[in-house]
Design an enzyme around this catalytic site. Structure first.
Site, PDB file in Angstrom:
ATOM      1  N   SER A  85       0.838  -1.203   0.000  1.00  0.00           N
ATOM      2  CA  SER A  85       0.000   0.000   0.000  1.00  0.00           C
ATOM      3  C   SER A  85       0.866   1.243   0.000  1.00  0.00           C
ATOM      4  O   SER A  85       1.978   1.240   0.559  1.00  0.00           O
ATOM      5  CB  SER A  85      -0.863  -0.025   1.265  1.00  0.00           C
ATOM      6  OG  SER A  85      -1.470   1.221   1.470  1.00  0.00           O
ATOM      7  N   TYR A 112      -2.322  -1.041  10.858  1.00  0.00           N
ATOM      8  CA  TYR A 112      -2.562  -1.565   9.508  1.00  0.00           C
ATOM      9  C   TYR A 112      -1.339  -1.297   8.618  1.00  0.00           C
ATOM     10  O   TYR A 112      -0.811  -2.213   7.967  1.00  0.00           O
ATOM     11  CB  TYR A 112      -3.821  -0.930   8.886  1.00  0.00           C
ATOM     12  CG  TYR A 112      -3.873  -1.167   7.397  1.00  0.00           C
ATOM     13  CD1 TYR A 112      -4.146  -2.438   6.891  1.00  0.00           C
ATOM     14  CD2 TYR A 112      -3.580  -0.145   6.486  1.00  0.00           C
ATOM     15  CE1 TYR A 112      -4.144  -2.684   5.524  1.00  0.00           C
ATOM     16  CE2 TYR A 112      -3.578  -0.379   5.117  1.00  0.00           C
ATOM     17  CZ  TYR A 112      -3.863  -1.652   4.643  1.00  0.00           C
ATOM     18  OH  TYR A 112      -3.846  -1.892   3.299  1.00  0.00           O
ATOM     19  N   LYS A 171       1.714  -3.849   6.658  1.00  0.00           N
ATOM     20  CA  LYS A 171       2.183  -3.838   5.256  1.00  0.00           C
ATOM     21  C   LYS A 171       3.696  -3.652   5.205  1.00  0.00           C
ATOM     22  O   LYS A 171       4.413  -4.330   4.462  1.00  0.00           O
ATOM     23  CB  LYS A 171       1.490  -2.722   4.465  1.00  0.00           C
ATOM     24  CG  LYS A 171       0.008  -2.937   4.261  1.00  0.00           C
ATOM     25  CD  LYS A 171      -0.269  -4.154   3.385  1.00  0.00           C
ATOM     26  CE  LYS A 171      -1.737  -4.483   3.266  1.00  0.00           C
ATOM     27  NZ  LYS A 171      -2.009  -5.793   2.710  1.00  0.00           N
TER      28      LYS A 171
HETATM   29  P1  NAD Z   1     -11.101  -6.623   0.816  1.00  0.00           P
HETATM   30  O1  NAD Z   1     -11.351  -6.594   2.286  1.00  0.00           O
HETATM   31  O2  NAD Z   1     -12.243  -6.382  -0.087  1.00  0.00           O
HETATM   32  O3  NAD Z   1     -10.387  -7.986   0.390  1.00  0.00           O
HETATM   33  C1  NAD Z   1      -9.559  -8.707   1.272  1.00  0.00           C
HETATM   34  C2  NAD Z   1     -10.089 -10.126   1.294  1.00  0.00           C
HETATM   35  O4  NAD Z   1      -9.270 -10.911   2.153  1.00  0.00           O
HETATM   36  C3  NAD Z   1     -11.522 -10.222   1.831  1.00  0.00           C
HETATM   37  O5  NAD Z   1     -12.298 -10.987   0.930  1.00  0.00           O
HETATM   38  C4  NAD Z   1     -11.368 -10.932   3.170  1.00  0.00           C
HETATM   39  O6  NAD Z   1     -12.488 -11.749   3.466  1.00  0.00           O
HETATM   40  C5  NAD Z   1     -10.112 -11.738   2.937  1.00  0.00           C
HETATM   41  N1  NAD Z   1      -9.341 -12.069   4.138  1.00  0.00           N
HETATM   42  C6  NAD Z   1      -8.958 -11.253   5.147  1.00  0.00           C
HETATM   43  N2  NAD Z   1      -8.256 -11.927   6.051  1.00  0.00           N
HETATM   44  C7  NAD Z   1      -8.189 -13.224   5.615  1.00  0.00           C
HETATM   45  C8  NAD Z   1      -7.605 -14.407   6.125  1.00  0.00           C
HETATM   46  N3  NAD Z   1      -6.929 -14.423   7.281  1.00  0.00           N
HETATM   47  N4  NAD Z   1      -7.731 -15.557   5.412  1.00  0.00           N
HETATM   48  C9  NAD Z   1      -8.423 -15.565   4.243  1.00  0.00           C
HETATM   49  N5  NAD Z   1      -8.993 -14.475   3.710  1.00  0.00           N
HETATM   50  C10 NAD Z   1      -8.882 -13.307   4.401  1.00  0.00           C
HETATM   51  O7  NAD Z   1      -9.935  -5.561   0.520  1.00  0.00           O
HETATM   52  P2  NAD Z   1      -9.368  -5.046  -0.857  1.00  0.00           P
HETATM   53  O8  NAD Z   1      -9.672  -3.598  -0.949  1.00  0.00           O
HETATM   54  O9  NAD Z   1      -9.729  -5.945  -1.951  1.00  0.00           O
HETATM   55  O10 NAD Z   1      -7.809  -5.163  -0.537  1.00  0.00           O
HETATM   56  C11 NAD Z   1      -7.040  -6.288  -0.932  1.00  0.00           C
HETATM   57  C12 NAD Z   1      -5.633  -6.110  -0.390  1.00  0.00           C
HETATM   58  O11 NAD Z   1      -5.103  -4.874  -0.863  1.00  0.00           O
HETATM   59  C13 NAD Z   1      -5.561  -6.033   1.129  1.00  0.00           C
HETATM   60  O12 NAD Z   1      -4.393  -6.706   1.554  1.00  0.00           O
HETATM   61  C14 NAD Z   1      -5.448  -4.545   1.409  1.00  0.00           C
HETATM   62  O13 NAD Z   1      -4.770  -4.285   2.597  1.00  0.00           O
HETATM   63  C15 NAD Z   1      -4.641  -4.085   0.209  1.00  0.00           C
HETATM   64  N6  NAD Z   1      -4.845  -2.667  -0.115  1.00  0.00           N
HETATM   65  C16 NAD Z   1      -6.117  -2.202  -0.288  1.00  0.00           C
HETATM   66  C17 NAD Z   1      -6.305  -0.852  -0.576  1.00  0.00           C
HETATM   67  C18 NAD Z   1      -7.681  -0.270  -0.719  1.00  0.00           C
HETATM   68  O14 NAD Z   1      -7.854   0.933  -0.541  1.00  0.00           O
HETATM   69  N7  NAD Z   1      -8.705  -1.052  -1.053  1.00  0.00           N
HETATM   70  C19 NAD Z   1      -5.204  -0.001  -0.714  1.00  0.00           C
HETATM   71  C20 NAD Z   1      -3.925  -0.534  -0.551  1.00  0.00           C
HETATM   72  C21 NAD Z   1      -3.759  -1.867  -0.249  1.00  0.00           C
HETATM   73  C1  WQD Z   2      -9.462   9.982   0.635  1.00  0.00           C
HETATM   74  C2  WQD Z   2      -9.628  11.462   0.920  1.00  0.00           C
HETATM   75  C3  WQD Z   2      -9.955  11.954   3.246  1.00  0.00           C
HETATM   76  C4  WQD Z   2     -13.855  10.006   3.644  1.00  0.00           C
HETATM   77  C5  WQD Z   2      -7.105   4.884   2.901  1.00  0.00           C
HETATM   78  C6  WQD Z   2      -6.119   4.197   3.808  1.00  0.00           C
HETATM   79  C7  WQD Z   2      -4.941   3.713   3.005  1.00  0.00           C
HETATM   80  C8  WQD Z   2      -5.383   2.879   1.814  1.00  0.00           C
HETATM   81  C9  WQD Z   2      -6.505   3.500   1.036  1.00  0.00           C
HETATM   82  C10 WQD Z   2      -5.193   0.555   2.276  1.00  0.00           C
HETATM   83  C11 WQD Z   2      -8.883  11.942   2.163  1.00  0.00           C
HETATM   84  C12 WQD Z   2     -11.186  12.335   2.445  1.00  0.00           C
HETATM   85  C13 WQD Z   2     -12.662  10.496   3.156  1.00  0.00           C
HETATM   86  C14 WQD Z   2     -14.882  10.924   3.994  1.00  0.00           C
HETATM   87  C15 WQD Z   2     -13.460  12.742   3.330  1.00  0.00           C
HETATM   88  N1  WQD Z   2      -5.883   1.606   2.211  1.00  0.00           N
HETATM   89  N2  WQD Z   2     -12.462  11.835   3.011  1.00  0.00           N
HETATM   90  N3  WQD Z   2     -14.632  12.255   3.807  1.00  0.00           N
HETATM   91  O1  WQD Z   2      -7.263   7.957   3.546  1.00  0.00           O
HETATM   92  O2  WQD Z   2      -6.235   8.201   1.246  1.00  0.00           O
HETATM   93  O3  WQD Z   2      -6.469   5.970   2.252  1.00  0.00           O
HETATM   94  O4  WQD Z   2      -7.539   3.947   1.900  1.00  0.00           O
HETATM   95  O5  WQD Z   2      -3.999   0.435   2.190  1.00  0.00           O
HETATM   96  O6  WQD Z   2      -4.119   3.008   3.879  1.00  0.00           O
HETATM   97  O7  WQD Z   2      -5.705   5.133   4.784  1.00  0.00           O
HETATM   98  O8  WQD Z   2      -8.487   7.122   1.461  1.00  0.00           O
HETATM   99  O9  WQD Z   2     -10.814   7.219   0.681  1.00  0.00           O
HETATM  100  O10 WQD Z   2     -10.350   7.233   3.165  1.00  0.00           O
HETATM  101  O11 WQD Z   2      -9.784   9.238   1.805  1.00  0.00           O
HETATM  102  O12 WQD Z   2     -13.283  13.955   3.187  1.00  0.00           O
HETATM  103  O13 WQD Z   2     -15.971  10.542   4.461  1.00  0.00           O
HETATM  104  O14 WQD Z   2     -11.018  11.716   1.185  1.00  0.00           O
HETATM  105  O15 WQD Z   2      -9.720  12.897   4.262  1.00  0.00           O
HETATM  106  O16 WQD Z   2      -8.421  13.242   1.897  1.00  0.00           O
HETATM  107  P1  WQD Z   2      -7.069   7.413   2.194  1.00  0.00           P
HETATM  108  P2  WQD Z   2      -9.937   7.630   1.795  1.00  0.00           P
END
Ligand code: NAD
Ligand code: WQD
Length: 343
Positions: free
Chosen positions: A124, A148, A152
């Site tokens: 991330s 969190y 990562k």
């Molecule tokens: P998500 O929660 O939709 O998908 C994660 C999946 O993993 C879910 O289906 C959940 O049920 C499963 N899971 C969690 N723990 C588990 C375990 N112990 N065993 C088996 N399955 C498990 O999230 P996403 O948005 O699809 O994210 C996927 C990956 O990308 C995650 O690792 C997340 O941290 C990372 N990521 C997401 C974002 C984002 O903003 N969506 C940003 C950066 C990184």
């Molecule tokens: C985006 C912008 C908020 C909600 C998060 C995690 C990050 C990554 C992705 C996994 C910011 C603003 C948001 C609301 C708002 N996940 N906001 N009102 O914070 O960039 O990232 O998700 O790795 O680790 O921190 O994404 O969509 O929450 O926010 O004004 O109700 O929207 O302040 O500027 P963020 P976000």
């Protein structure tokens, strides 16, 4: 290739399953459904016309996960499984460390034991912490402020150590920026449980009338309109990045980190305006306090992914917002209580 997908029922995982199946790969999905619904996988099958194995398994359950390694020939692993809510991770850090780190260790041990050393890992942009210049490049200093983000960062460190210890490993650390949007069919998308933490699902829920107004967290940042700026990336572009990363890990050894974003930053009010244009009416919002832990600005330099993976995001902000809206309209309650083949 035969690819094991952990967390494949989730938001990014399900979109990646579609891209993999459409490209002719075979997949085996494991997911404990702790933050997803099996319906997403039914939809993947429906959209691709392809079948695959799904096992409802917690990856930290070594016995059950090992059974998969014993029974299936696996060429590579894409590791999405993990918990991802920043606020929750501060409240229940041990759950996050156990699920994300113990789960990953169990998986990596089995990969080592069964000689499966091709890995694409969901990292991330959060690993860049708060003290770098924009745009963010892969060699910048890493740090994390919440459990969190630390999971990562620590998993990245574990994988760097693993790669240093055994040169047969081939690992891509994909640092996602802000994934948004949905499949163009509107059949799969992001299905947050409860009140959404992230901006786009919150905006779509306001737009559809499930929530009264958007709170804009911070209007006094040093940005063009005072609101936070992020690098939003369409989830389908992101999913395609996994295929490119998979090609890279199967063609060369070692470990590499790659930013997956668009390289463009948009403010919260930019997002509100694009949604207003798409839905043809105003999105009610109120300016609110900054959210603790938020950065003013975050966007990527994606040139490494372009050069090394031959990947670049193609979809613009309007398409991201339109697809998010299409998903919201077709699935007002997410996957809950729906049958396969809606509408
Ligand atoms: P998500 O929660 O939709 O998908 C994660 C999946 O993993 C879910 O289906 C959940 O049920 C499963 N899971 C969690 N723990 C588990 C375990 N112990 N065993 C088996 N399955 C498990 O999230 P996403 O948005 O699809 O994210 C996927 C990956 O990308 C995650 O690792 C997340 O941290 C990372 N990521 C997401 C974002 C984002 O903003 N969506 C940003 C950066 C990184
Ligand atoms: C985006 C912008 C908020 C909600 C998060 C995690 C990050 C990554 C992705 C996994 C910011 C603003 C948001 C609301 C708002 N996940 N906001 N009102 O914070 O960039 O990232 O998700 O790795 O680790 O921190 O994404 O969509 O929450 O926010 O004004 O109700 O929207 O302040 O500027 P963020 P976000």
């Amino acid at each position: 290739m035969n690819i094991l997908i952990t967390g494949g029922a989730g938001y990014i995982g399900s979109h990646t399953c579609i891209e993999l199946l459409s490209s002719g790969h075979h997949i085996i999905v494991v997911d404990d459904l702790s933050n997803s619904n099996e319906m997403s996988l039914e939809r993947v099958k429906e959209l691709t016309g392809r079948d695959f194995i799904f096992e409802k398994i917690d990856i930290a359950d070594k016995k059950k996960l090992e059974k998969i390694f014993m029974e299936q020939r696996i060429d590579a692993v894409i590791h999405f499984a993990g918990l991802k809510a920043v606020g929750e991770s501060v409240a229940v850090p041990l759950r996050y460390y156990h699920n994300n780190i113990t789960g990953s260790l169990v998986l990596f041990n089995l990969m080592e034991k069964y000689g499966v050393r091709n890995l694409v890992f969901s990292s991330s942009a959060t690993v860049y912490g708060a003290n770098n210049q924009m745009p963010l490049t892969e060699e910048m200093t890493l740090s994390a402020t919440n459990p969190y983000g630390k999971t990562k960062l620590y998993i990245e460190e574990i994988l760097r150590d693993l790669s240093a210890a055994n040169s047969n490993w081939s690992i891509a650390l994909l640092r996602y920026f802000n994934p948004v949007g949905a499949h163009s069919s509107g059949l799969i998308g992001e299905d947050p449980s409860g009140i959404p933490n992230n901006l786009i699902p919150y905006v779509t829920q306001v737009a559809i009338g499930k929530r009264e107004y958007l709170s804009v967290f911070g209007s006094d940042y040093e940005t063009k309109d005072g609101t936070g700026v992020r690098d939003y990336i369409h989830v389908v572009d992101l999913a395609k990045g996994h295929l490119k990363a998979l090609e890279e890990v199967t063609r060369s050894k070692g470990i590499g980190a790659y930013n997956l974003g668009t390289g463009k930053g948009y403010s919260v009010l930019d997002i509100v305006r694009v949604f207003e244009k798409i839905i043809g009416r105003k999105i009610p919002y109120q300016l609110a306090e900054r959210r603790p832990g938020d950065l003013a600005v975050s966007y990527a330099d994606c040139s490494k992914a372009q050069i090394k993976l031959n990947w670049a995001a193609k979809k613009d902000l309007e398409e991201m917002c339109r697809d998010s809206w299409n998903w919201q309209v077709k699935n007002p309650e997410g996957y809950i209580n729906q049958k396969v083949g809606i509408n």
